[in-house]
Design an enzyme around this catalytic site. Structure first.
Site, PDB file in Angstrom:
ATOM      1  CD  GLN A  47     -39.240  56.362 -60.671  1.00 44.08           C
ATOM      2  OE1 GLN A  47     -40.197  56.767 -61.015  1.00 44.08           O
ATOM      3  NE2 GLN A  47     -38.588  55.571 -61.743  1.00 44.08           N
ATOM      4  CB  SER A  77     -36.862  62.617 -47.851  1.00 40.90           C
ATOM      5  OG  SER A  77     -36.761  61.728 -49.142  1.00 40.90           O
ATOM      6  CG  ASP A 107     -39.011  47.893 -54.084  1.00 45.68           C
ATOM      7  OD1 ASP A 107     -40.079  48.085 -54.725  1.00 45.68           O
ATOM      8  OD2 ASP A 107     -38.205  47.729 -55.334  1.00 45.68           O
ATOM      9  CD  GLN A 109     -37.616  53.023 -46.595  1.00 43.14           C
ATOM     10  OE1 GLN A 109     -38.306  53.912 -46.327  1.00 43.14           O
ATOM     11  NE2 GLN A 109     -35.687  53.517 -46.521  1.00 43.14           N
ATOM     12  CG  HIS A 131     -41.308  47.450 -58.143  1.00 47.91           C
ATOM     13  ND1 HIS A 131     -41.838  46.644 -59.419  1.00 47.91           N
ATOM     14  CD2 HIS A 131     -39.955  47.420 -57.489  1.00 47.91           C
ATOM     15  CE1 HIS A 131     -40.598  45.278 -59.258  1.00 47.91           C
ATOM     16  NE2 HIS A 131     -39.741  45.604 -58.294  1.00 47.91           N
ATOM     17  CD  GLU A 389     -39.701  45.682 -67.490  1.00 47.55           C
ATOM     18  OE1 GLU A 389     -38.418  46.077 -67.770  1.00 47.55           O
ATOM     19  OE2 GLU A 389     -40.795  46.312 -66.308  1.00 47.55           O
ATOM     20  CB  SER A 414     -35.530  50.212 -57.685  1.00 48.04           C
ATOM     21  OG  SER A 414     -35.426  49.207 -57.821  1.00 48.04           O
TER      22      SER A 414
END
Length: 491
Positions: A47, A77, A107, A109, A131, A389, A414
């Site tokens: 993302q 990264s 999420d 982290q 999110h 969704e 995710s």
């Protein structure tokens, strides 16, 4: 403490029902409010990188803040960001001067990352999420001077970029955290961010953090990831049981989801079913009814566990246990016959053959989409949100399977989606396998013979398909998707 659970009953209902389809003219200011602002993205995964590329192409100033250790180790990264010519530095160097800090780390982290960010963020700055899990399920409390917004593209990061490059975008939910909008500019910031990723071209819903989290978790666990994974494994096993060439079987499944779901983008379940012959449509309709009956209790259980917070609680226990369950599930998936098959079938399968030989796959898609949608709206989630969704995001997930089977899907979704997908698949696989294995051979890998059709039966089936609530809301929403591009299908 879980933020949703501490709200009074009426506020819970109001938040979960919040959903408004935004008009095109609401984006007339484009991204002016963010022009010449310092935007720092934390985390350069799927993302992070792909949203950043779109935002930079939309004229915004983007840099990446990474942990010092990540920079020293030159981890993935750091490589993603530097390879694409973004400025990269540590938190202490970039966060204090940022006007908008976008947290796109995994999420699990968020709790530690957000605590660090809050110490460094300047007064009256803005914190962004894609999110809302950290806010809703973990109950994160943000400094009162900070504006908190969310822009949630309804697909993996890779597809955010691919759709943007096609000149389109992906449906997006935006929201402002009701506890954190001190200057009342949160909505304008969220709109500008969504514009910059291309979301306005596909449709934007003004929602709430709560509605996004609860609907997102339900969609990804069931139809979007969990059912696609379950169906891929069982359909491949059925093809092998029915003596099909293993390489043909793997290709039919791997590329079949992408090819078949492409029709959903343009005409919903109606068009997907219309691509079948009349005998196949009737057969698919009847199989779908049976699958819905088999899986309905499991879909309801997942929705109940999401609403109560028990799903999140169990997953967070696994986070603190070094992802033991998730990593075991991941390894088990790698060892399945479908994943282990090395694709060697070189002949082209035509687009129509994927439909003609995929009656069962169409049945599974229809049943899963409708079940997810129905379960969400029966919980109070609004039709538009449930549509995105369950149906519209499905082709974007199917595209990832076409690239590298389930492995690709699981690495680009995710961490919460991956955990939920495995959890659903573990329960759904034994429930669904016996039924699918009992079906006749011609529902998968072969074409159904042309038989006499009962016109009245066919008419009633067509009417039921076209008048399902998801088809009605889908037809309305797709009118706003004028620039949608077709992908390359049928390999």
């Amino acid at each position: 403490m879980n933020y949703f659970n501490k709200l009074c009953f009426r506020k819970r209902i109001n938040e979960i029902k919040k959903c408004r389809f935004m008009k095109e003219n609401e984006f007339k200011n484009e991204n002016k409010i963010l022009k010449n602002k310092k935007i720092v993205i934390v985390g350069c995964g799927s993302q992070g990188l792909n949203q950043a590329l779109n935002m930079r192409d939309s004229g915004l100033n983007i840099s990446f803040a990474l942990k010092k250790n990540s920079i020293l180790r030159k981890n993935s990264s750091w490589l993603n960001a530097t390879k694409n010519n973004f400025e990269v530095n540590d938190y202490e160097s970039l966060i204090p001067n940022a006007d908008l800090v976008i947290n796109l780390t995994p999420d699990k982290q968020h709790e530690n990352v957000v605590k660090e960010l809050q110490k460094l963020m300047k007064k009256n700055s803005c914190l962004g999420y894609s999110h809302g899990f950290n806010i809703v399920e973990c109950g994160e409390i943000i400094r009162k001077d900070i504006t908190v917004v969310m822009v949630a593209p309804k697909c993996p990061g890779t597809e955010v970029r691919e759709e943007f490059k096609r000149g389109f975008g992906v449906p997006t939910l935006i929201a402002v955290h009701t506890e954190n909008d001190p200057k009342k500019i949160g909505l304008e910031i969220a709109k500008a961010w969504a514009f910059s990723t291309g979301g306005h071209r596909a449709g934007v819903l003004e929602s709430s953090f709560i509605a996004e989290v609860k609907s997102d978790l339900m969609g990804e666990q069931t139809i979007l990831c969990g059912l696609l994974q379950t169906a891929s494994l069982i359909c491949y096993e059925k093809l092998i049981k029915d003596k099909h060439n293993p390489s043909y079987a793997a290709k039919l499944i791997q590329y079949g989801w992408e090819t078949i779901t492409e029709s959903l983008k343009h005409g919903g379940i109606t068009l997907m079913m219309d691509r079948l012959s009349n005998p196949s449509k009737i057969k698919a309709f009847k199989i779908s009814k049976k699958i819905k009956k088999i899986l309905s209790p499991l879909f309801k259980k997942h929705m109940d566990d999401i609403i109560s917070g028990s799903f999140s609680k169990e997953m967070m226990i696994d986070w603190h246990n070094n992802d033991k369950k998730l990593l075991n599930w991941r390894e088990d998936t790698k060892k399945t016959p479908f994943e282990k098959n090395i694709l060697s079938y070189s002949e082209k399968i035509s687009e129509q053959e994927y439909y003609d030989h995929g009656t069962l796959m169409v049945s599974i898609l229809k049943s899963g989409i409708e079940l997810a949608f129905e379960t969400m709206i029966n919980t109070g989630i609004i039709n538009e949100s449930a549509y995105y969704e369950s149906l519209h995001e499905l082709p974007l997930i199917a595209n990832t399977i076409a690239r590298k089977k389930l492995y690709e899907m699981n690495i680009v979704i995710s961490d919460t989606a991956e955990y939920g997908s495995y959890l659903f698949s573990e329960a759904a696989y034994p429930i669904l396998k016996d039924f699918i294995m009992s079906l006749e051979k011609n529902v998968l890998g072969l074409s159904l013979p042309n038989t006499k059709i009962d016109n009245i039966e066919l008419y009633k089936i067509n009417e039921e398909i076209r008048n399902h609530p998801i088809e009605i809301v889908g037809k309305k929403l797709r009118k706003h998707m004028k620039e949608m591009k077709s992908i390359c299908v049928a390999k």
